[in-house]
Motif scaffolding. Sequence first.
Motif, PDB file in Angstrom:
ATOM      1  N   ILE A  44       0.877  -1.165   0.000  1.00  0.00           N
ATOM      2  CA  ILE A  44       0.000   0.000   0.000  1.00  0.00           C
ATOM      3  C   ILE A  44       0.914   1.215   0.000  1.00  0.00           C
ATOM      4  O   ILE A  44       1.572   1.513   0.999  1.00  0.00           O
ATOM      5  N   ARG A  45       0.990   1.885  -1.140  1.00  0.00           N
ATOM      6  CA  ARG A  45       1.911   3.015  -1.308  1.00  0.00           C
ATOM      7  C   ARG A  45       1.638   4.091  -0.259  1.00  0.00           C
ATOM      8  O   ARG A  45       0.495   4.441   0.010  1.00  0.00           O
ATOM      9  N   GLY A  46       2.690   4.580   0.350  1.00  0.00           N
ATOM     10  CA  GLY A  46       2.565   5.616   1.362  1.00  0.00           C
ATOM     11  C   GLY A  46       2.203   5.076   2.737  1.00  0.00           C
ATOM     12  O   GLY A  46       2.160   5.820   3.708  1.00  0.00           O
ATOM     13  N   PHE A  47       1.933   3.763   2.835  1.00  0.00           N
ATOM     14  CA  PHE A  47       1.583   3.166   4.124  1.00  0.00           C
ATOM     15  C   PHE A  47       2.591   2.093   4.512  1.00  0.00           C
ATOM     16  O   PHE A  47       3.213   2.178   5.560  1.00  0.00           O
ATOM     17  N   GLY A  48       2.753   1.069   3.658  1.00  0.00           N
ATOM     18  CA  GLY A  48       3.707   0.006   3.947  1.00  0.00           C
ATOM     19  C   GLY A  48       3.354  -1.262   3.212  1.00  0.00           C
ATOM     20  O   GLY A  48       2.489  -1.283   2.334  1.00  0.00           O
ATOM     21  N   SER A  49       4.039  -2.339   3.557  1.00  0.00           N
ATOM     22  CA  SER A  49       3.792  -3.621   2.911  1.00  0.00           C
ATOM     23  C   SER A  49       3.649  -4.724   3.956  1.00  0.00           C
ATOM     24  O   SER A  49       4.284  -4.694   5.013  1.00  0.00           O
ATOM     25  N   PHE A  50       2.790  -5.672   3.640  1.00  0.00           N
ATOM     26  CA  PHE A  50       2.572  -6.850   4.467  1.00  0.00           C
ATOM     27  C   PHE A  50       3.112  -8.051   3.711  1.00  0.00           C
ATOM     28  O   PHE A  50       2.925  -8.157   2.497  1.00  0.00           O
ATOM     29  N   ARG A  51       3.763  -8.961   4.422  1.00  0.00           N
ATOM     30  CA  ARG A  51       4.241 -10.206   3.829  1.00  0.00           C
ATOM     31  C   ARG A  51       4.391 -11.218   4.946  1.00  0.00           C
ATOM     32  O   ARG A  51       4.240 -10.880   6.114  1.00  0.00           O
ATOM     33  N   THR A  52       4.702 -12.441   4.581  1.00  0.00           N
ATOM     34  CA  THR A  52       4.970 -13.445   5.609  1.00  0.00           C
ATOM     35  C   THR A  52       6.448 -13.782   5.569  1.00  0.00           C
ATOM     36  O   THR A  52       7.094 -13.711   4.524  1.00  0.00           O
ATOM     37  N   ARG A  53       6.980 -14.127   6.719  1.00  0.00           N
ATOM     38  CA  ARG A  53       8.369 -14.556   6.836  1.00  0.00           C
ATOM     39  C   ARG A  53       8.383 -15.965   7.403  1.00  0.00           C
ATOM     40  O   ARG A  53       7.547 -16.321   8.235  1.00  0.00           O
ATOM     41  N   GLN A  54       9.347 -16.748   6.941  1.00  0.00           N
ATOM     42  CA  GLN A  54       9.479 -18.127   7.392  1.00  0.00           C
ATOM     43  C   GLN A  54      10.369 -18.180   8.624  1.00  0.00           C
ATOM     44  O   GLN A  54      11.468 -17.622   8.628  1.00  0.00           O
ATOM     45  N   ARG A  55       9.883 -18.825   9.658  1.00  0.00           N
ATOM     46  CA  ARG A  55      10.691 -19.077  10.854  1.00  0.00           C
ATOM     47  C   ARG A  55      11.076 -20.553  10.835  1.00  0.00           C
ATOM     48  O   ARG A  55      10.214 -21.430  10.695  1.00  0.00           O
ATOM     49  N   ASN A  56      12.333 -20.847  10.981  1.00  0.00           N
ATOM     50  CA  ASN A  56      12.806 -22.232  10.958  1.00  0.00           C
ATOM     51  C   ASN A  56      12.457 -22.943  12.267  1.00  0.00           C
ATOM     52  O   ASN A  56      12.250 -22.300  13.297  1.00  0.00           O
ATOM     53  N   ALA A  57      12.425 -24.269  12.186  1.00  0.00           N
ATOM     54  CA  ALA A  57      12.195 -25.068  13.387  1.00  0.00           C
ATOM     55  C   ALA A  57      13.391 -24.890  14.317  1.00  0.00           C
ATOM     56  O   ALA A  57      14.520 -24.670  13.871  1.00  0.00           O
ATOM     57  N   ARG A  58      13.144 -24.943  15.614  1.00  0.00           N
ATOM     58  CA  ARG A  58      14.217 -24.769  16.577  1.00  0.00           C
ATOM     59  C   ARG A  58      13.863 -25.508  17.860  1.00  0.00           C
ATOM     60  O   ARG A  58      12.739 -25.964  18.040  1.00  0.00           O
TER      61      ARG A  58
END
Length: 111
Positions: A44-58
């Motif tokens: 969303i220009r002027g606001f930000g971006s949403f995405r997903t990030r991968q968290r590894n097993a630990r």
Amino acid sequence: MTKADLVDKVTALGDLTRRDGEVIVDTLFESVIGALKSGDKIEIRGFGSFRTRQRNARTGRNPKTGAKVDVPAKRVPFFKPSKELRDSVNPPDPAKAKKVESVDPHHPPAM
């Protein structure tokens, strides 16, 4: 701000009923959630971006007992604000701003 406050703001913007405002806000949230579930990125220009990030097993630890616990891999939602949003939340400090003097190359300052 709560979801109800956001609905109130949306309904105040136009000739909308509260139910119309709820539908608009719910549709927006459902669209963002649906896109993130399918792995898409939302910008969303002027606001930000949403995405997903991968968290590894630990391997983690139970803080109460100290026992080892396997934490599975997972995707987590992540929001990155735009430069405009960051600048509006943190306005530049006028005391730290560099004073730039423009010099006309055709008319240098008098000595």
